[in-house]
Design an enzyme around this catalytic site. Structure first.
Site, PDB file in Angstrom:
ATOM      1  CG  LEU A 120      -1.801   1.143   1.193  1.00  0.00           C
ATOM      2  CD1 LEU A 120      -2.696   1.191   0.144  1.00  0.00           C
ATOM      3  CD2 LEU A 120      -2.670   1.288   2.785  1.00  0.00           C
ATOM      4  CE1 TYR A 121       6.130   5.182   1.856  1.00  0.00           C
ATOM      5  CE2 TYR A 121       7.322   3.767   0.829  1.00  0.00           C
ATOM      6  CZ  TYR A 121       7.269   4.743   1.341  1.00  0.00           C
ATOM      7  OH  TYR A 121       8.236   5.814   0.986  1.00  0.00           O
ATOM      8  CB  ALA A 122       4.616   0.568  -3.334  1.00  0.00           C
TER       9      ALA A 122
END
Length: 440
Positions: free
Chosen positions: A247-249
């Site tokens: 999700l960060y990416a």
């Protein structure tokens, strides 16, 4: 910790239903218009960004959420507070910049702020001092920066009124946007913090920049994580980035699409920097090299992950001083924004660069270097990498940054870790005669 949409966005049931219906209508329209899977993916992220920005700003301000901090260690808005901001923003070199640094109490933000101030630029910081990791480290960075007359406002980049006030006090020429919710694994525990900071916060900041007159040039931190499941190495800016592994990416990839939109529509000069595993003094405690050092000194085991078929994970570790040079060079070469008052008057630069060391090192090699510097052996638990969004390797192609920014990393991992260990032992008091035998 809020667990549902209703917990996170307190609102009336009718309002939530209306927002959902509006979003669904927009989503169906885009599905009819775009058949490409990758295009649909990017537009879906963009829709999420816009929706999250609106809902986040409206409901967080109304509810007084713990994410928003409208007060600093000085009273926001009073004459003394404004005087501190103006003093911090004063330029002391010819043709210098006035720079707003978001995330200024963070790892990269504090180093960049100090580098800009030392060369004579005006610097004002903003940071929400959240508790993703020990806030005392951020407060120590703030104390260090304040000793160099760098003032950090305690506040959230989603606070549009606070941003407007800052831009009213200082006509910033540049914004160095480094505030973000970091970490790949934490996204599985608190996904909404990533939407709040990395998407909604970015949109709020861009909205302020687009309406400012003059518009500032913007340099911001993307991430090497956008390369996701890409197996082509080294990673190049021209590679596809539509397979995020976390999700960060995904939020960082969404940020690249959002910034492109604001560049195209409003003439904002945008430079995105894809950082590759930054390390060094004053670093983040959640990073492996930092936690390894702590556990080795305390005699606790460290967990070393392996990829499939027992392959060692490898990272393109990049020393903080090299990253700072790339950030400053990006500011120096950023073209001007071309709009005013939210109206575009011509094309503005849009750039993306890899900032890495282009020399990947395996995690076991990293551990050996730490053992040598600490003069202690690590107790290792070697386990298979879980499916938490981490990728097995990163490797930067930095030729574009070399050509256009003059970027040239000079610190290898052995040298950089030696400097980090020296800082760590001093900061945490291991070399102060407390029975620890470590010396440098």
């Amino acid at each position: 910790m809020p667990q549902s949409e209703e917990d996170l966005f307190p609102s009336t049931p009718g309002k939530i239903k209306s927002d959902r219906n509006h979003y669904n209508t927009m989503n169906r329209t885009f599905h009819r218009c775009f058949s490409s899977t990758s295009t649909m993916f990017l537009w879906a992220l963009f829709l999420i960004a816009l929706t999250a920005s609106y809902l986040s700003f409206q409901s967080f301000v109304a509810s007084g959420s713990r994410y928003l901090h409208h007060t600093s260690h000085n009273s926001v808005g009073d004459l003394h507070w404004e005087k501190q901001i103006r003093s911090s923003a004063q330029i002391h070199r010819q043709n210098g910049f006035s720079v707003l640094v978001t995330g200024a109490a963070g790892f990269v933000g504090s180093h960049v702020s100090l580098a800009l101030k030392k060369r004579g630029d005006g610097v004002v910081g903003i940071d929400n001092f959240n508790d993703y990791y020990d806030p005392s480290l951020k407060k120590s960075r703030r104390t260090m920066l304040e000793s160099h007359n760098i003032f950090i406002v305690k506040g959230d980049i989603n606070d549009q009124r606070l941003l407007a006030k800052l831009f009213d006090i200082v006509p910033f020429t540049h914004v160095m946007h480094l505030a973000a919710q970091a970490g790949v694994r934490y996204a599985m525990e608190n996904p909404m913090s990533y939407v709040h900071s990395n998407i909604a916060g970015l949109v709020t900041l861009l909205e302020q920049c687009k309406t400012s007159d003059p518009q500032p040039a913007i340099v911001w931190a993307s991430s090497s994580s956008v390369y996701g499941l890409n197996e082509k190495v080294p990673f190049s800016e021209s590679d596809q980035t539509d397979q995020p592994a976390s999700l960060y990416a995904a939020t960082k990839k969404a940020g690249e699409e959002i910034t492109h939109t604001y560049n195209h529509i409003y003439g904002l000069s945008i430079t995105g920097l894809r950082f590759f595993t930054v390390y060094g003094p004053w670093g983040r405690p959640d990073m492996a090299y930092f936690s390894f050092t702590k556990n080795i000194l305390q005699g606790k085991p460290i967990t070393v992950y392996r990829g499939k078929d027992r392959t060692d994970l490898a990272r393109d570790f990049t020393y903080i001083d090299d990253i700072v040079k790339g950030c400053v060079a990006s500011l120096d070469t950023a073209g001007k924004s071309t709009g005013s008052g939210g109206k575009k008057r011509g094309a503005a630069p849009y750039r993306i660069y890899n900032l890495g060391n282009t020399s990947p090192v395996t995690v076991p090699a990293l551990v050996r270097i730490l053992e040598k510097n600490l003069k202690m052996k690590a107790k290792k638990n070697v386990v298979e990498m879980p499916g938490n969004g981490d990728v097995p390797f990163t490797h930067a192609n930095i030729s574009l940054a070399q050509m256009e920014l003059g970027y040239k990393p000079t610190t290898d991992l052995s040298t950089g870790l030696r400097k980090f260990v020296k800082w760590y032992l001093t900061y945490y008091g291991y070399n102060q005669g407390k029975g620890n035998s470590v010396n440098l």
